[in-house]
Design an enzyme around this catalytic site. Structure first.
Site, PDB file in Angstrom:
ATOM      1  CG  ASP A   1      48.535 100.096 -25.870  1.00  0.00           C
ATOM      2  OD1 ASP A   1      48.568  99.766 -24.679  1.00  0.00           O
ATOM      3  OD2 ASP A   1      48.873  99.340 -26.788  1.00  0.00           O
TER       4      ASP A   1
ATOM      5  CG  ASP B   1      48.941  96.525 -22.023  1.00  0.00           C
ATOM      6  OD1 ASP B   1      48.917  97.604 -22.655  1.00  0.00           O
ATOM      7  OD2 ASP B   1      48.671  95.424 -22.546  1.00  0.00           O
TER       8      ASP B   1
END
Length: 382
Positions: free
Chosen positions: A270, A93
């Site tokens: 992201d 992430d």
């Protein structure tokens, strides 16, 4: 550089380790989650940068960054923790900066980290708490050996989480924890981030990593370089403007030639967010212009509609997405769009996996910049 390697983490639909296909590339499989496999259980994703930004979910969604009934994907893979190594699956992430894995108490019946079975474990007294849109996880920090794709970090500081009860449906997710690839400024750890530790170890050829996220086929995450077979154009380089996240200056958002909005100054790239998310007023304007309808919390259009591209302008060029790029699922002649509106203190767009499937993104940690190129589905390793 002595011991320099490029570590490649290859996203694969099937498990099992694969041997390197060329010198200097170390690969471990990453599984791809298709949310339709979990739809019947009512499971929803909840990770990404948005929770740490104080996001308030708005229309067109059922969670802060993920649509419920679509083909959103999370890319997750195996790391090893402890001595001997204990395999655990983590989400990679770029929207967060810490590594955490569950203990038995926080595992929700899944795989967990058992510090009693590691000869290199060291307990710390520092508490750990992180808040997502659907709740908190908490535990304490510790130190142990962490293995990522054949690279080893000794005495690495991460969190062992004993409370995941606040995360809805966490027990139904096929991964166990989260490995953040963001900057130190958003880390809660008293130690280094994973990227800092990898760079300082001297194991990486370059202080960069690159994502290739394919649609309906394997993707890859490369540490120490990029895979040129998945790059179809020259890179456009854009400086990071806020080292809390992988954020760039956003010049404008365009809908073909009929709409251009320049009121939002920043976009975050992201990998922990499956969709594209933006301020409610701008998303509402785009949805109205393309004539999308809201059905069960999702934006849908007719698949045969002739729609303009949605473009994000930064670094002196437009990065356009077609209706096909934006579609995350199809029901009959209705196409479900991977767009949602969000509310936050500082208006910004979040460019998640939908954007990263069309554009190969190189995260240059050393020079604090991002490189964007058209992605290619090529599979030749060089």
């Amino acid at each position: 550089m002595v011991g320099s390697t490029t570590t490649t983490i290859l996203a694969a639909l099937l498990g099992g380790f694969v041997s390197p296909s060329s010198a200097g590339l170390l690969r471990v499989p990453i599984s791809r989650l298709d949310a339709r496999d979990l739809e019947a259980q009512g499971v929803q994703m909840l990770l990404g940068a948005a929770p740490s930004l104080g996001v308030v979910p708005q229309r067109g969604q059922t969670q802060d960054v993920i649509l419920k009934n679509n083909v959103n994907m999370a890319y997750y893979g195996e790391i090893l923790i402890g001595t001997p190594g204990q395999p655990l699956a983590v989400v990679f992430d770029t929207g967060s900066s810490d590594l955490w894995v569950p203990t038995k108490k926080g595992s929700a019946g899944k795989a967990f980290y058992d510090s009693h079975n590691s000869s290199t474990y060291e307990a710390l007294a520092t508490p750990f708490v992180i808040t997502y849109g659907s709740g908190d996880v908490s535990g304490i920090f510790c130190k142990d050996t962490v293995g990522i794709g054949g690279l080893t970090l000794t005495n690495f500081t991460f969190a062992e989480v004993d409370n995941t009860s606040g995360l809805k449906n966490w027990g139904s997710m096929p991964f166990d924890g989260v490995l953040g690839l963001g900057f130190q400024s958003t880390s809660r750890s008293p130690g280094l981030t994973v990227i800092q530790a990898l760079v300082q170890s001297g194991e990486l050829e370059k202080p960069v990593f690159g994502f290739y996220l394919a649609r309906d086929s394997p993707g890859e995450l490369v540490f120490g370089g990029v895979d040129p077979s998945h790059v179809a154009s020259e890179f456009t380089w854009v400086d990071v403007v806020r080292e809390a996240w992988w954020a760039v200056t956003l010049d404008s958002v365009k809908l073909g030639s009929i709409l251009s909005v320049s009121s939002t100054p920043m976009a975050i790239v992201d990998s922990g967010t499956s969709m594209i998310a933006g301020p409610q007023r701008e998303v509402d304007a785009i949805i109205a212009m393309i004539g999308a309808q809201t059905i069960q919390g999702m934006y849908v259009v007719g698949c045969d509609a002739q729609l303009p591209t949605l473009g994000f302008a930064f670094g002196g060029r437009d990065f356009n997405l077609s209706i096909q790029d934006l579609t995350v699922d199809r029901v009959g002649n209705l196409c479900v769009l991977g767009i949602q509106s969000i509310g936050m203190g500082t208006p910004m767009w979040v460019l998640g996996d939908i954007f990263m499937r069309k554009y190969y993104v190189q995260f240059d940690w050393g020079k604090k910049r991002l490189g964007f190129a058209l992605a290619s589905s090529g599979t030749n390793w060089v």
